[in-house]
Design a protein around this motif. Structure first.
Motif, PDB file in Angstrom:
ATOM      1  N   GLU A  99       0.812  -1.220   0.000  1.00  0.00           N
ATOM      2  CA  GLU A  99       0.000   0.000   0.000  1.00  0.00           C
ATOM      3  C   GLU A  99       0.842   1.266   0.000  1.00  0.00           C
ATOM      4  N   SER A 100       1.995   1.234   0.652  1.00  0.00           N
ATOM      5  CA  SER A 100       2.823   2.435   0.750  1.00  0.00           C
ATOM      6  C   SER A 100       3.905   2.509  -0.330  1.00  0.00           C
ATOM      7  N   SER A 101       4.020   1.478  -1.144  1.00  0.00           N
ATOM      8  CA  SER A 101       5.056   1.438  -2.167  1.00  0.00           C
ATOM      9  C   SER A 101       4.682   2.281  -3.378  1.00  0.00           C
ATOM     10  N   ASP A 102       5.665   2.964  -3.945  1.00  0.00           N
ATOM     11  CA  ASP A 102       5.398   3.704  -5.170  1.00  0.00           C
ATOM     12  C   ASP A 102       5.501   2.800  -6.398  1.00  0.00           C
ATOM     13  N   ARG A 103       5.823   1.513  -6.195  1.00  0.00           N
ATOM     14  CA  ARG A 103       5.886   0.562  -7.312  1.00  0.00           C
ATOM     15  C   ARG A 103       4.512   0.036  -7.710  1.00  0.00           C
ATOM     16  N   PHE A 104       3.531   0.141  -6.807  1.00  0.00           N
ATOM     17  CA  PHE A 104       2.213  -0.434  -7.046  1.00  0.00           C
ATOM     18  C   PHE A 104       1.119   0.624  -7.010  1.00  0.00           C
ATOM     19  N   HIS A 105       0.099   0.371  -7.795  1.00  0.00           N
ATOM     20  CA  HIS A 105      -1.138   1.146  -7.734  1.00  0.00           C
ATOM     21  C   HIS A 105      -2.214   0.151  -7.293  1.00  0.00           C
ATOM     22  N   VAL A 106      -2.665   0.278  -6.051  1.00  0.00           N
ATOM     23  CA  VAL A 106      -3.663  -0.647  -5.518  1.00  0.00           C
ATOM     24  C   VAL A 106      -4.996  -0.346  -6.195  1.00  0.00           C
ATOM     25  N   LEU A 107      -5.561  -1.388  -6.818  1.00  0.00           N
ATOM     26  CA  LEU A 107      -6.824  -1.253  -7.537  1.00  0.00           C
ATOM     27  C   LEU A 107      -8.017  -1.585  -6.652  1.00  0.00           C
ATOM     28  N   SER A 108      -7.840  -2.602  -5.797  1.00  0.00           N
ATOM     29  CA  SER A 108      -8.943  -2.995  -4.918  1.00  0.00           C
ATOM     30  C   SER A 108      -8.423  -3.837  -3.764  1.00  0.00           C
ATOM     31  N   GLU A 109      -9.260  -3.929  -2.741  1.00  0.00           N
ATOM     32  CA  GLU A 109      -8.996  -4.799  -1.599  1.00  0.00           C
ATOM     33  C   GLU A 109     -10.098  -5.853  -1.607  1.00  0.00           C
ATOM     34  N   THR A 110      -9.733  -7.086  -1.315  1.00  0.00           N
ATOM     35  CA  THR A 110     -10.690  -8.177  -1.313  1.00  0.00           C
ATOM     36  C   THR A 110     -10.313  -9.174  -0.226  1.00  0.00           C
ATOM     37  N   GLU A 111     -11.002 -10.290  -0.203  1.00  0.00           N
ATOM     38  CA  GLU A 111     -10.684 -11.371   0.713  1.00  0.00           C
ATOM     39  C   GLU A 111     -10.586 -12.653  -0.103  1.00  0.00           C
ATOM     40  N   ILE A 112      -9.514 -13.392   0.114  1.00  0.00           N
ATOM     41  CA  ILE A 112      -9.303 -14.661  -0.582  1.00  0.00           C
ATOM     42  C   ILE A 112      -8.960 -15.710   0.460  1.00  0.00           C
ATOM     43  N   GLY A 113      -9.758 -16.763   0.498  1.00  0.00           N
ATOM     44  CA  GLY A 113      -9.529 -17.824   1.479  1.00  0.00           C
ATOM     45  C   GLY A 113      -9.613 -17.326   2.905  1.00  0.00           C
ATOM     46  N   GLY A 114     -10.466 -16.329   3.160  1.00  0.00           N
ATOM     47  CA  GLY A 114     -10.606 -15.777   4.505  1.00  0.00           C
ATOM     48  C   GLY A 114      -9.480 -14.852   4.916  1.00  0.00           C
ATOM     49  N   ARG A 115      -8.640 -14.458   3.968  1.00  0.00           N
ATOM     50  CA  ARG A 115      -7.500 -13.576   4.263  1.00  0.00           C
ATOM     51  C   ARG A 115      -7.613 -12.283   3.460  1.00  0.00           C
ATOM     52  N   ARG A 116      -7.119 -11.221   4.032  1.00  0.00           N
ATOM     53  CA  ARG A 116      -7.099  -9.922   3.359  1.00  0.00           C
ATOM     54  C   ARG A 116      -6.159 -10.003   2.151  1.00  0.00           C
ATOM     55  N   ALA A 117      -6.585  -9.401   1.034  1.00  0.00           N
ATOM     56  CA  ALA A 117      -5.772  -9.423  -0.177  1.00  0.00           C
ATOM     57  C   ALA A 117      -5.899  -8.084  -0.903  1.00  0.00           C
ATOM     58  N   LEU A 118      -4.834  -7.715  -1.590  1.00  0.00           N
ATOM     59  CA  LEU A 118      -4.819  -6.512  -2.416  1.00  0.00           C
ATOM     60  C   LEU A 118      -4.604  -6.897  -3.875  1.00  0.00           C
ATOM     61  N   LYS A 163      -8.572 -15.362  -9.867  1.00  0.00           N
ATOM     62  CA  LYS A 163      -9.142 -16.710 -10.046  1.00  0.00           C
ATOM     63  C   LYS A 163      -8.150 -17.782  -9.588  1.00  0.00           C
ATOM     64  N   VAL A 164      -6.892 -17.650  -9.985  1.00  0.00           N
ATOM     65  CA  VAL A 164      -5.863 -18.625  -9.587  1.00  0.00           C
ATOM     66  C   VAL A 164      -5.687 -18.615  -8.072  1.00  0.00           C
ATOM     67  N   ALA A 165      -5.560 -17.425  -7.485  1.00  0.00           N
ATOM     68  CA  ALA A 165      -5.372 -17.319  -6.029  1.00  0.00           C
ATOM     69  C   ALA A 165      -6.559 -17.928  -5.290  1.00  0.00           C
ATOM     70  N   THR A 166      -7.769 -17.653  -5.752  1.00  0.00           N
ATOM     71  CA  THR A 166      -8.965 -18.173  -5.097  1.00  0.00           C
ATOM     72  C   THR A 166      -9.033 -19.694  -5.196  1.00  0.00           C
ATOM     73  N   THR A 167      -8.681 -20.248  -6.348  1.00  0.00           N
ATOM     74  CA  THR A 167      -8.694 -21.704  -6.533  1.00  0.00           C
ATOM     75  C   THR A 167      -7.643 -22.385  -5.656  1.00  0.00           C
ATOM     76  N   LEU A 168      -6.506 -21.734  -5.458  1.00  0.00           N
ATOM     77  CA  LEU A 168      -5.429 -22.331  -4.654  1.00  0.00           C
ATOM     78  C   LEU A 168      -5.561 -22.025  -3.156  1.00  0.00           C
ATOM     79  N   ALA A 169      -6.513 -21.177  -2.779  1.00  0.00           N
ATOM     80  CA  ALA A 169      -6.670 -20.769  -1.372  1.00  0.00           C
ATOM     81  C   ALA A 169      -6.772 -21.943  -0.388  1.00  0.00           C
ATOM     82  N   PRO A 170      -7.452 -23.047  -0.706  1.00  0.00           N
ATOM     83  CA  PRO A 170      -7.503 -24.151   0.264  1.00  0.00           C
ATOM     84  C   PRO A 170      -6.123 -24.760   0.573  1.00  0.00           C
ATOM     85  N   TYR A 171      -5.136 -24.454  -0.257  1.00  0.00           N
ATOM     86  CA  TYR A 171      -3.794 -25.014  -0.072  1.00  0.00           C
ATOM     87  C   TYR A 171      -2.812 -24.006   0.523  1.00  0.00           C
TER      88      TYR A 171
END
Length: 176
Positions: A99-118, A163-171
């Motif tokens: 969030e504080s890096s100038d290398r990234f532009h955060v587009l959205s915040e979500t939850e994947i596998g019950g965890r916070r994700a950007l 989609k990939v992150a969500t599918t792999l979340a159980p692992y």
């Protein structure tokens, strides 16, 4: 007690009091950065081949992509339908770092596998990253995009990375 012995005891007590009082005083100068925690989870070894296959990635041994500054243990996987590459990396960076890096532009915040994700775009374009918070860092999923690739926009790359992150979340591991 002799005079020399009294003097020695007084010096010892004074030294101890002086040393302890120094613990409460602030030191001038910039704070000393704390070392980054050690990442033990390697996505190349920790994600089962059946899960990799289920998300449509090639299960042949992935290309290892480990770096030291900042510390990251990464894997490169390929997909043939659609045709793209994805890097999955366990990193010592945190979501606050993203969030504080100038290398990234955060587009959205979500939850994947019950965890916070950007969901983020690299500044200037070229890749979407989905960064999932797992102590002590993040598990990152990165897909590139350009006019020459199957994913031509940041939205398309981010949709697939999510989609990939969500599918792999159980692992996902409990701890990186």
């Amino acid at each position: 007690m002799t005079h020399d012995r009294k003097f020695l005891v007084s010096v010892c007590i004074f030294s101890a009091v002086f040393a302890l009082s120094g613990c409460n005083q602030e030191v001038a100068g910039p704070p000393v950065p704390q070392p980054k925690p050690e990442i033990m989870f390697h996505p190349c070894d920790g994600l089962p081949p059946d899960a990799i296959r289920a998300v449509g990635l090639d299960v042949r041994p992935p290309e290892r992509d480990d770096t030291d500054n900042p510390r990251a243990l990464g894997c490169g996987y390929l997909s043939n339908d659609p045709n793209y590459g994805i890097t999955v990396a366990a990193r010592t960076e945190t979501l606050d770092d993203i969030e504080s890096s100038d290398r990234f532009h955060v587009l959205s915040e979500t939850e994947i596998g019950g965890r916070r994700a950007l969901v983020s775009d690299f500044r200037g374009g070229s890749a979407c990253t989905v960064s999932v918070a797992i102590e002590p860092g993040i598990l990152e999923f990165m897909i590139g995009y350009s006019e020459l690739e199957d994913f031509t926009t940041v939205d398309a790359a981010c949709d697939q990375a999510t989609k990939v992150a969500t599918t792999l979340a159980p692992y996902f591991p409990d701890h990186l």
